[in-house]
Design an enzyme around this catalytic site. Structure first.
Site, PDB file in Angstrom:
ATOM      1  N   ASP A   1      -8.652  -9.906   0.000  1.00 53.91           N
ATOM      2  CA  ASP A   1      -7.936  -8.983   0.871  1.00 53.91           C
ATOM      3  C   ASP A   1      -7.998  -7.566   0.306  1.00 53.91           C
ATOM      4  OD1 ASP A   1      -5.936  -8.406   3.087  1.00 53.91           O
ATOM      5  OD2 ASP A   1      -4.784  -7.792   1.332  1.00 53.91           O
TER       6      ASP A   1
ATOM      7  N   ASN B   1       0.838  -1.200   0.000  1.00 52.73           N
ATOM      8  CA  ASN B   1       0.000   0.000   0.000  1.00 52.73           C
ATOM      9  C   ASN B   1       0.879   1.258   0.000  1.00 52.73           C
ATOM     10  OD1 ASN B   1       0.952   0.369   2.590  1.00 52.73           O
ATOM     11  ND2 ASN B   1      -0.909  -0.354   3.589  1.00 52.73           N
TER      12      ASN B   1
END
Lengths: 324, 324, 324
Positions: free
Chosen positions: B198, B9
């Site tokens: 996810d 991320n």
């Protein structure tokens, strides 16, 4: 899905090509599903045409792209899909419309790829919707016939070009078509092709103006010819026109089925991309004027100017209409 | 392999889904190899179940993931694999345990995908190992039967939801299953599915708390149904429970075999993911409480609370046991 | 194409493996096209050998890689391709030569993968070109026979190794061969293998010297054995030699066709990679000396020293020749 570093340029703006690829995937899914919704011959929808698409606001790394698709018209053998893309900053919750695109698909039989299957008709809420759709259908059909003409052009390398000439920024790349580029029928997804086209157009634009550039719009693209797995595709781009703050780039895709096929290299797609140059604060910058040298370049510049003025006029008309 | 920007991320933490995908690939390789180790029918091991998995410490871009797998139990038709993941900072040499996961695989014949092949038995160092493995086998078998029940739920869009309600953060994505997502049998790798799950759960969590979030754990996942190449999968997630510092998200995967198959859309997998919110220094942050509105939401919140308290109690018992 | 974050290490330098993969793809395309240029049996060119390749200057994220390929010699059953890579900073316009590589391909029939097809001869501008090509062809043929010998070696794990020993930095990874790794014949692209080899070698080098490292050169690589889709490949690397400012790493690729094939695990490729360590300013740093412990390690160190001195002498001779 969340935008990743590989989806974007160094300035963090997501490539127009990544967005076009998402749009096309959504369109392919909804139209393939529709065409298989009635017990008939199993088929896969192939992209035939994308209407002119404007990139209304940039998308950045870490934002979520929301893609929604709707079938807006069906003819006997084609499906019109409207796809909207919104960018959402999931930390602030801010949402912006990034794109509205219209795509045309044609269902091809899974058993016989040269056979176009019949499309189940959709239900319209109002009769006018069907009439307007039919009008759009007729218009794009005409336009597709027209563009079939100017497909013979080739981009030749130039030795020691001067800055800001056409030869200076022209670019090309080659790509070997692998399995993950292809549909169930073994042909390249239209979205994969558009992504490569945007990549080349972006290199041309950056070479010309040496700044951070983003895709502003893409003119209608017609997919005349399928490209098969195992082909090598050559994507070439050259600048055709510059206004004060925009650049128009023409991109060609040539497919070379060099293995296991007795076929010559052929032109599969061509299109015009418009780019703008952005400052670090995201403001549009002036663009260096394109220097045209040959007669052909001057002619293409004038044609580009025509398209530019036409688009500008159309947009002003729409704004006036909206203001009323 | 080295963790890349696309694996992580914006804060540089590797997605739990990327790690789950590596775990599943390692498990699939070792169990497929084992099941083909004796001259029998060639087969491919398909993921049937992943036991509850905790993410013990975050992994970052540039670190190397060390994945090791071991077969810990075999029944007549299934293989239990233990996979450990360590993150290694190759510049400092620091190593940390990231995950310990237990996966169950079932070998399917390469010739006939509906046939489960027999598993060659492994040798145990001690008799107790076999007995403990058998106990785990019976437990997971029971659990798989149970979860088959609550599979009919659907996530509907909500118009103008209030912040911190269930409707506010719920999310879904679609994905067209391509060749690189699939095993030799033409079915989606379990790891690919978990990575998408996810991704959706992470979007739900970030929408809810507007901070940097990481996967803390994944409850046991059962793969009841295979997903074939060419399907479209819809992955949807909604928040079910929040504690002071964690969020539980339920994720559904629905498969739609819309081409060339006379089959309805069906629920392929569902699971609970737990996320925590991290400050810039990597400390857990308080999480805004989930606002439940409908009776169903309140019931799911209480069920989530039950799972949360049960896990907490189990962990405390383990810590006491370890301290003795 | 434009270099993306995933193509590079944390310092922004593009991995040597990414460049090798682009080189091999260009070589495979041009030689496959050539071998299919006359009406004969359709075929796909498979990589047989890459000559020693130096990385002359680093490439960075955001730069454009220009890859050009040319056929420089054909024997009855093989094609020699010269591939040049230039990095171009499209913002400043600066161009630098990154690589010059020579690759040998063998055309395999699409119908029968064990059949080598005849190569159409190319036309030489001068008779000397043909003679020089023939000399290179004979040399590489000899070299390929030689390297077939030392293929039996295995890398075993070491418990608690001391820093800077061979055991301390040795590394391995496994990879399941998927469809996007493969050619039309269903065998792994040589470029995919080289990319994985560079990844492992880079981990070994970084573990040894704990700094930012880049690929300086790759010794000749022979591809003795094809690797089929569905195989698991294990790529292992160990350091063999260090000079003051460079590290030599030996990399092995073993293929395990564990499904549907009655074949043992086998050594598919092996090669030597040379790395240098760079400071933040891009200057080469001193490298900690490799501590050799066993007789085998000492022997390999001496052999590596021999290769190092030979390369150094060859380079000095070339520089003197160029200065004359």
């Amino acid at each position: 899905r969340i935008m990743r570093p590989d989806d974007a340029n160094i300035a963090g703006n997501v490539h127009g090509g990544t967005i076009l690829k998402m749009i096309e995937e959504a369109g392919a899914i909804i139209s393939t599903r529709h065409c298989n919704s009635q017990a008939g011959e199993p088929c896969v929808a192939a992209l035939a045409r994308v209407e002119r698409t404007d990139f209304l606001s940039p998308m950045c790394i870490g934002e979520v792209a929301n893609v929604s698709a709707e079938i807006t018209y069906t003819s006997r053998h084609s499906v019109e899909v409207q796809v909207n893309v919104m960018s959402e900053n999931i930390l602030t919750g801010a949402k912006k419309v990034t794109n509205k695109a219209t795509l045309w698909y044609v269902p091809l039989s899974l058993k016989n790829v040269n056979k176009v299957v019949e499309v189940p008709p959709i239900q319209y809420a109002r009769k006018e919707q069907e009439d307007e759709g039919k009008k759009r259908y007729e218009e794009q059909k005409l336009d597709r016939l027209e563009t079939k003409q100017r497909n013979g052009d080739v981009i030749l390398p130039v030795i020691n070009p001067e800055p800001h000439t056409v030869g200076y920024s022209q670019s090309s790349l080659i790509h070997l078509v692998g399995p993950s580029d292809c549909t169930l029928l073994g042909f390249v997804h239209g979205g994969v092709t558009m992504k490569l086209m945007d990549e080349v157009a972006g290199i041309v634009a950056a070479r010309h103006c040496k700044t951070n550039i983003v895709t502003a719009s893409v003119d209608a693209i017609n997919f005349h010819e399928k490209i098969k797995k195992g082909c090598v595709i050559t994507v070439s781009g050259r600048m055709t026109f510059t206004s004060n703050k925009s650049m128009e780039i023409e991109v060609f895709v040539d497919a070379d089925p060099f293995v296991d096929e007795p076929r010559e290299r052929y032109r599969a797609v061509s299109a015009f991309f418009t780019y703008v140059s952005l400052s670090k604060e995201g403001k549009p910058l002036p663009v260096p004027q394109l220097l045209t040298e040959t007669e052909d370049e001057k002619r293409r510049f004038e044609e580009g100017k025509g398209r530019y003025l036409q688009t500008k006029a159309k947009r002003q008309a729409q704004m006036q209409q909206a203001a009323q």
